[in-house]
Design a protein around this motif. Structure first.
Motif, PDB file in Angstrom:
ATOM      1  N   THR B 137       0.755  -1.057  -0.002  1.00  0.00           N
ATOM      2  CA  THR B 137       0.101   0.103  -0.041  1.00  0.00           C
ATOM      3  C   THR B 137       0.811   1.495   0.266  1.00  0.00           C
ATOM      4  OG1 THR B 137      -0.048   0.141   2.303  1.00  0.00           O
ATOM      5  CG2 THR B 137      -1.812  -1.114   1.378  1.00  0.00           C
ATOM      6  N   GLY B 138       2.123   1.172   0.242  1.00  0.00           N
ATOM      7  CA  GLY B 138       2.995   2.402   0.458  1.00  0.00           C
ATOM      8  C   GLY B 138       2.631   3.110   1.677  1.00  0.00           C
ATOM      9  N   TYR B 139       1.730   2.453   2.504  1.00  0.00           N
ATOM     10  CA  TYR B 139       1.207   3.033   3.904  1.00  0.00           C
ATOM     11  C   TYR B 139       0.222   4.244   3.891  1.00  0.00           C
ATOM     12  CZ  TYR B 139       5.208   0.292   5.408  1.00  0.00           C
ATOM     13  OH  TYR B 139       6.253  -0.648   5.509  1.00  0.00           O
ATOM     14  N   HIS B 140       0.278   4.839   2.434  1.00  0.00           N
ATOM     15  CA  HIS B 140      -0.774   6.148   2.467  1.00  0.00           C
ATOM     16  C   HIS B 140      -1.932   5.878   2.950  1.00  0.00           C
ATOM     17  CE1 HIS B 140      -1.830   9.671  -0.177  1.00  0.00           C
ATOM     18  NE2 HIS B 140      -3.081   9.199   0.279  1.00  0.00           N
ATOM     19  N   ASN B 141      -2.648   4.890   2.527  1.00  0.00           N
ATOM     20  CA  ASN B 141      -3.971   4.583   2.867  1.00  0.00           C
ATOM     21  C   ASN B 141      -4.331   3.997   4.270  1.00  0.00           C
ATOM     22  OD1 ASN B 141      -5.119   5.858   0.549  1.00  0.00           O
ATOM     23  ND2 ASN B 141      -5.394   4.006  -0.605  1.00  0.00           N
ATOM     24  N   ILE B 142      -3.053   3.562   4.778  1.00  0.00           N
ATOM     25  CA  ILE B 142      -3.153   2.576   5.933  1.00  0.00           C
ATOM     26  C   ILE B 142      -3.343   3.998   7.166  1.00  0.00           C
ATOM     27  CG2 ILE B 142      -1.671   1.501   7.701  1.00  0.00           C
ATOM     28  CD1 ILE B 142      -0.889  -0.378   5.686  1.00  0.00           C
ATOM     29  N   VAL B 143      -2.207   4.997   7.074  1.00  0.00           N
ATOM     30  CA  VAL B 143      -2.297   6.031   7.818  1.00  0.00           C
ATOM     31  C   VAL B 143      -3.448   6.760   7.768  1.00  0.00           C
ATOM     32  CG1 VAL B 143      -1.019   8.300   8.050  1.00  0.00           C
ATOM     33  CG2 VAL B 143       0.289   6.374   7.358  1.00  0.00           C
ATOM     34  N   LYS B 144      -4.089   7.234   6.531  1.00  0.00           N
ATOM     35  CA  LYS B 144      -5.331   7.842   6.435  1.00  0.00           C
ATOM     36  C   LYS B 144      -6.397   7.036   7.197  1.00  0.00           C
ATOM     37  CE  LYS B 144      -7.573   8.604   2.382  1.00  0.00           C
ATOM     38  NZ  LYS B 144      -7.544   8.728   0.857  1.00  0.00           N
ATOM     39  N   ALA B 145      -6.601   5.484   7.083  1.00  0.00           N
ATOM     40  CA  ALA B 145      -7.619   4.803   7.777  1.00  0.00           C
ATOM     41  C   ALA B 145      -7.271   4.700   9.182  1.00  0.00           C
ATOM     42  CB  ALA B 145      -7.143   3.322   7.512  1.00  0.00           C
ATOM     43  N   ILE B 146      -6.236   4.899   9.614  1.00  0.00           N
ATOM     44  CA  ILE B 146      -5.918   4.796  11.390  1.00  0.00           C
ATOM     45  C   ILE B 146      -6.284   5.980  11.603  1.00  0.00           C
ATOM     46  CG2 ILE B 146      -4.327   4.965  13.016  1.00  0.00           C
ATOM     47  CD1 ILE B 146      -2.604   2.805  11.063  1.00  0.00           C
ATOM     48  N   GLN B 147      -6.150   7.379  11.082  1.00  0.00           N
ATOM     49  CA  GLN B 147      -6.507   8.616  11.711  1.00  0.00           C
ATOM     50  C   GLN B 147      -8.063   8.862  11.675  1.00  0.00           C
ATOM     51  OE1 GLN B 147      -3.555  11.296   9.440  1.00  0.00           O
ATOM     52  NE2 GLN B 147      -3.510  12.223  11.465  1.00  0.00           N
ATOM     53  N   HIS B 148      -8.547   8.201  10.736  1.00  0.00           N
ATOM     54  CA  HIS B 148     -10.128   8.154  10.561  1.00  0.00           C
ATOM     55  C   HIS B 148     -10.619   7.471  11.614  1.00  0.00           C
ATOM     56  CE1 HIS B 148      -9.816  10.421   6.654  1.00  0.00           C
ATOM     57  NE2 HIS B 148     -11.386  10.707   6.956  1.00  0.00           N
ATOM     58  N   ALA B 149      -9.979   6.295  11.851  1.00  0.00           N
ATOM     59  CA  ALA B 149     -10.595   5.251  12.804  1.00  0.00           C
ATOM     60  C   ALA B 149     -10.443   6.001  14.051  1.00  0.00           C
ATOM     61  CB  ALA B 149      -9.904   3.913  12.871  1.00  0.00           C
ATOM     62  N   ALA B 150      -9.171   6.574  14.391  1.00  0.00           N
ATOM     63  CA  ALA B 150      -9.066   7.214  15.643  1.00  0.00           C
ATOM     64  C   ALA B 150     -10.343   8.404  15.880  1.00  0.00           C
ATOM     65  CB  ALA B 150      -7.783   7.914  15.708  1.00  0.00           C
ATOM     66  N   LYS B 151     -10.629   8.939  14.848  1.00  0.00           N
ATOM     67  CA  LYS B 151     -11.632   9.876  14.902  1.00  0.00           C
ATOM     68  C   LYS B 151     -12.997   9.199  15.606  1.00  0.00           C
ATOM     69  CE  LYS B 151     -13.383  13.724  12.386  1.00  0.00           C
ATOM     70  NZ  LYS B 151     -13.882  13.994  11.185  1.00  0.00           N
ATOM     71  N   GLU B 152     -13.094   8.203  14.753  1.00  0.00           N
ATOM     72  CA  GLU B 152     -14.331   7.447  14.884  1.00  0.00           C
ATOM     73  C   GLU B 152     -14.620   6.794  16.503  1.00  0.00           C
ATOM     74  OE1 GLU B 152     -18.151   6.024  13.643  1.00  0.00           O
ATOM     75  OE2 GLU B 152     -16.615   7.265  12.549  1.00  0.00           O
ATOM     76  N   MET B 153     -13.216   6.507  16.982  1.00  0.00           N
ATOM     77  CA  MET B 153     -13.208   5.702  17.894  1.00  0.00           C
ATOM     78  C   MET B 153     -13.280   6.733  19.308  1.00  0.00           C
ATOM     79  SD  MET B 153     -10.351   3.174  17.172  1.00  0.00           S
ATOM     80  CE  MET B 153      -9.842   2.492  18.653  1.00  0.00           C
ATOM     81  N   ARG B 154     -12.800   8.058  18.973  1.00  0.00           N
ATOM     82  CA  ARG B 154     -13.182   9.263  19.962  1.00  0.00           C
ATOM     83  C   ARG B 154     -14.331   9.365  20.207  1.00  0.00           C
ATOM     84  NH1 ARG B 154      -8.829  11.440  17.085  1.00  0.00           N
ATOM     85  NH2 ARG B 154     -10.117  13.272  16.372  1.00  0.00           N
ATOM     86  N   GLY B 155     -15.325   9.043  19.175  1.00  0.00           N
ATOM     87  CA  GLY B 155     -16.678   9.224  19.161  1.00  0.00           C
ATOM     88  C   GLY B 155     -17.180  10.950  19.075  1.00  0.00           C
TER      89      GLY B 155
END
Ligand code: FES
Ligand code: FES
Lengths: 787, 155
Positions: B137-155
């Motif tokens: 993936t070149g990490y690009h979308n992994i990094v994006k996914a993690i940041q979005h998930a963090a937002k989601e998990m913060r609620g």
């Protein structure tokens, strides 16, 4: 109806991977399976005086120990090279045998010497330690540049020369240089890489004595091709009695194309054990030692120019390291996938390329993401950049002056290919805009104020993909045809099963192909199932490599869809009591032209399998197979621009920005395509900055044999990328697609090295531009100022 | 052979094992939870990451016996009642996976990151992923996914 034909829809395969339900080869276990471990050579080059297996055979749990002699006695053949290259003098390349288990010599560290099979993996490993091999060491050569004068690797190949090949018109090129106003020159090393799919290779061989049938579970990018090679060349088995299953595969990048010793040996061993399944799973160390490596060229290239910076002629001399044995497609990589691309995007009228391919005591080298085309792009784009610098012409401008123009297609290059389409300047302009080229000087000054060196680098690449028209590759020496096949089946209840010879190991075919088929039939993509990776289920196939899946495999699917429509028309004509010629098909509906009489394709499919009133001339079923052989290569192209900032005190190269503008023709799922670009760039950045495969020049030992020594790009080595696209559909395949899998890896190294050399103000640095190398060069460059 | 007992994805399991059995082999071969992968032999790729007592661990770098009495969570236990965990959902939504081989380890590792740092910036995510290699993936979308998930998990 949802139009999923060109959309960012989410991937159908993701849920199983995200929940741990993917099924990779190592996740399979067969009833009664035993475990195999290879004893590998610790020597780079040696005669095998004897292999003593007696102690290992006595070890707990050991089922059998096999050596090259056992295979020889059984008449096992050599792993073949599937592409015959004809040298400068009209002779075929040297093709020394490559035995799955070494017979009288070992030729690289990692060469297979014996296969130990035991009840458990641990027992096999323990017993492998007990195999005593008596070697007579021989001098070894591992360096590309020394091979021609080094100790001889094969008796069949004096001077270690596999072939001395040329392309283009030498006389015309010499003439161009004779009248040039200026000549620019570069000397380049294209470093050897290890592909490093994160899933190591694995295999289970299983023989069924009842039916005299064989099954191989394997981490393969092309199960049918693997079966063909296995049956026809190595084990001499009837193809219809062999099934190859390549289930979920954890990345390939070329390294899982080939018919390797290990898979072959598992199948053979299971037969020897009267049907006991034999499983082998590579450790990462084995992957470093024995997966086919990539690149490894040394090149001198020169460009002749007139005073306006127009290219007049180009001369390229390359030594390509093929390793100790010829892997299946190794000979094609530095020739037909490299020399033919030396024109790049430019109208250079005369080109001559010479490639000397050499044997060394290193792992076999074959196609790795891009295969030949990254090497060609690296030569062309480093050289073009050098020309711009020598003549003090803006690097964008010198490219512009030499591009093939949109109205010049089809364009016949002086190195065999006919480019079909492209808009090179469009991509360049877009990329310049995206990176804000106009203000680069300002950014550079700003960096300077902070004590940093800023550089910008271009790479305008072209690739030949959609591999490949069988007639052309046949004429060039390929031993196989490079078509693709597909079967499209409407089930009675209206769902669709598509069987494709392409193989997905990360590319997302289950989604992209389903989108395409759903679009064709006006249905939801969840209604379409893509089946791949099993010769027992898919009629035929050639697999996935060379960015061919959508362009060739997708075209085969569309052709099969067309046949389904044709067949559906016959059924509709019968049901609607009209003539076939009057039936039209659009978005899932068959209609009698000019009327409102119609049947949905679901109704037609049901009738096809419940043909209670079909007349004699309408055959039941709605299930069609097509083969597609491409008319030409496809030519994806684009421009990548990298901007870097170097800290001269630490040697750290920070990638400040990266823009990519690629033209892949028609795009079905932009999300997936962008992902392919990201991954490709990351591998290219890895090559340019971090990755290098090092064999010790004296001992021939592999120094970089693990993730501790071979630097893989990590998340914190890379930036986010900005990806743009232009879309010039491929004119000669029904999908209009050109392929996107390799572009990033092809474009990236040149862009990055051009940026680094721009920042450092010297060309004098080779890949990988590690921190240490960059630091040394930066210190040297800054030294005079400090004096 | 010694007996090890641990809780895996909420279920207690007990097995007799060869003392040299790695936790990852125990999970894969004894429990048949094959979502945890092996990608290297030097403890670097992170394909094998699971949670042991709530934090991410490389299961190839631990003996099964060392996890005796521990709570182990693998990728198979992350989705609850057929619903993807926000981290899994974000990986799907942002195309943070291609071949899927590094993915279980990436996801388990990322969940631990967000537990420790609910709002990681791009740099922090990239640094955290030092121990997880992805070749696709070149990490690009992994990094994006993690940041979005963090937002989601913060609620
Ligand atoms: S398997 Fe690579 S870190 Fe555990
Ligand atoms: S998705 Fe393939 S290694 Fe990460």
């Amino acid at each position: 109806m949802p139009d999923t034909g060109a959309q960012r829809v989410l991937r159908k395969e993701d849920n199983r991977f995200l929940t741990g339900r993917g099924r990779y080869t190592d996740d399979f276990n067969r009833q009664g399976q035993a475990y195999g471990v290879f004893v590998r050579s610790e020597m780079a080059h040696a005669k095998i005086k004897s292999v003593d297996t007696s102690q290992a055979e006595q070890a707990p749990g050991v089922v059998a120990v096999f050596t090259g002699k056992d295979m020889e006695a059984d008449g096992v053949g050599s792993l073949p090279c599937g592409w015959t290259v004809t040298d400068r003098h009209g002779n075929p390349h040297k093709a020394p045998p490559h035995w799955p288990l070494a017979r009288d010599k070992v030729r690289y560290v990692g060469d297979q010497v014996a296969f130990v099979i035991a009840e458990t993996d641990a027992q096999a490993r323990d017993a492998a330690e007990l195999v005593a091999v008596d070697y007579e060491p021989l001098d070894a050569v591992v360096e590309t540049g020394k091979a021609l004068n080094g100790p001889q690797v094969h008796e069949e190949a004096p001077d270690n020369l596999c072939f001395d090949w040329e392309i283009g018109d030498k006389q015309a090129t010499d003439d161009a240089f004779a009248k040039a106003d200026h000549v620019s020159k570069v000397e380049l090393v294209n470093n050897r890489l290890v592909p490093n799919a994160i899933e190591p290779r694995a295999a289970i061989g299983e023989y069924d004595p009842g039916g005299d049938e064989y099954t191989l579970y394997s981490t393969s990018q092309n199960p049918h091709l693997l079966r063909l090679i296995l049956c026809a060349f190595v084990l001499n088995l009837p193809e219809h009695k062999v099934r190859v299953v390549a289930p979920d595969v954890g990345g390939g990048f070329g390294s899982k194309i080939y018919c390797y010793a290990e898979e072959t040996t598992c199948v053979w061993a299971s037969k020897k054990l009267d049907g006991r399944p034999v499983k082998w799973v590579a450790t990462r160390t084995e992957a470093f030692q024995a997966d086919a490596h990539g690149r490894d060229h040394i090149t001198t290239a020169e460009m002749a120019l007139d005073k306006d910076g127009k290219f007049l002629g180009m001369r390229v001399d390359t030594i390509a390291n093929l390793g100790a044995y010829l892997s299946n497609f190794s000979t094609a990589v530095p020739t037909y996938l490299y020399g033919t691309l030396l024109a790049g995007q430019y109208k250079t009228p005369a080109i001559h390329g010479n490639v000397k391919a050499v044997f060394t005591n290193t792992a076999p080298v074959d196609a790795y993401r891009g295969a030949g085309r990254p090497e060609a792009t690296y030569v062309v784009e480093r050289l073009v950049e050098r020309c711009a610098r020598d003549l003090n012409i803006d690097p964008a401008e010198i490219r512009r002056r030499n591009f093939v123009q949109p109205d010049e297609f089809p364009y016949q290059t002086p190195v065999a290919l006919t480019y079909d389409s492209g808009q090179y300047e469009l991509a360049l302009d877009e990329a310049l805009k995206m990176i804000d080229y106009r203000n680069f000087a300002q950014r550079r000054q700003e960096s300077e104020r902070r004590g940093k060196l800023r550089g910008i680098g271009f790479s305008a690449y072209i690739e030949a993909c959609g591999i490949a028209p069988s007639q052309v590759v046949g004429a060039l020496g390929a031993g196989v045809g490079l078509w693709e096949s597909a079967q499209v089946r409407f089930n009675a209840t209206g769902s669709i099963s598509v069987f494709t010879g392409s193989h997905s190991h990360g590319q997302g075919h289950e989604t992209t192909f389903a989108q395409m088929v759903a679009d064709k039939f006006g249905t939801d993509y969840n209604n379409v199932d893509i089946v791949h990776g099993d010769t027992g289920r898919i009629p035929m196939g050639m697999g996935t490599y060379g960015s061919r899946s959508l362009a060739v495999g997708g075209s085969a699917i569309l052709r099969a869809c067309d046949k389904v429509v044709e067949k559906g028309k016959k059924i509709a004509a019968h049901m609607l009591e009209a003539s076939v010629d009057d039936i039209e098909f659009d978005q899932g509906t068959f209609r009698v032209a000019g009327t409102d009489k119609q049947k949905s394709i679901g109704e037609i499919a049901f009738a096809a399998y419940v043909p209670h009133d079909f007349p004699q001339d309408v055959e039941p079923g709605l299930d069609e197979t097509a083969f597609y052989d491409p008319a030409n290569f496809t030519y994806p192209s684009g421009v990548h621009i990298a901007e870097v900032e170097i800290d001269p005190d630490t040697g750290e190269t920070q990638i400040a920005d990266w823009v990519a503008v690629d033209d892949f023709g028609r795009v079905i799922n932009p999300m997936i395509v962008e992902g392919q670009v990201h991954g490709g760039i990351a591998q290219g950045v890895g090559q340019a900055l971090l990755e290098n495969t090092v064999y010790d020049p004296d001992s021939g030992q592999l120094v970089t044999g693990s993730y501790q020594d071979y630097t893989m790009p990590r998340a914190d080595d890379l930036p986010s990328f900005r990806v743009g696209m232009t879309e010039t559909p491929c004119p000669h395949n029904p999908v209009g697609a050109k392929g996107c899998g390799e572009a990033g890896a092809i474009a990236a190294p040149a862009a990055l090295m051009n940026a680094i050399t721009d920042a450092l103000g010297t060309e004098d640095i080779q890949m990988p531009a590690t921190r240490e190398k960059v630091w040394r060069v930066a210190q040297q460059r800054l030294a005079p100022a400090a004096e | 052979m010694p007996t090890v007992t641990m809780t895996v994805n909420g279920q207690q399991v007990s097995r007799d094992v060869d003392p040299r059995t790695l936790l990852v082999d125990f999970i894969r071969n004894e429990l048949h939870l094959t979502g945890t992968h092996v990608g290297c032999d030097t403890s670097q790729c992170g394909a094998c990451v699971v949670h042991v007592d709530g934090t991410s661990q490389k299961a190839c770098t631990m003996l099964a016996m060392q996890a005796d009495g521990c709570e182990v969570a693998t990728i198979e236990g992350l989705a609850k009642n057929g619903e993807l965990h926000p981290m899994q959902a974000a990986f799907k939504e942002h195309h943070g996976l291609q071949c899927g081989f590094c993915t279980p380890g990436m996801v388990m590792s990322a969940v631990d990151l967000v537990q420790r740092n609910p709002d990681p910036d791009e740099h922090e995510v990239r640094e955290w992923l030092e121990g997880n290699i992805c070749r696709c993936t070149g990490y690009h979308n992994i990094v994006k996914a993690i940041q979005h998930a963090a937002k989601e998990m913060r609620g």
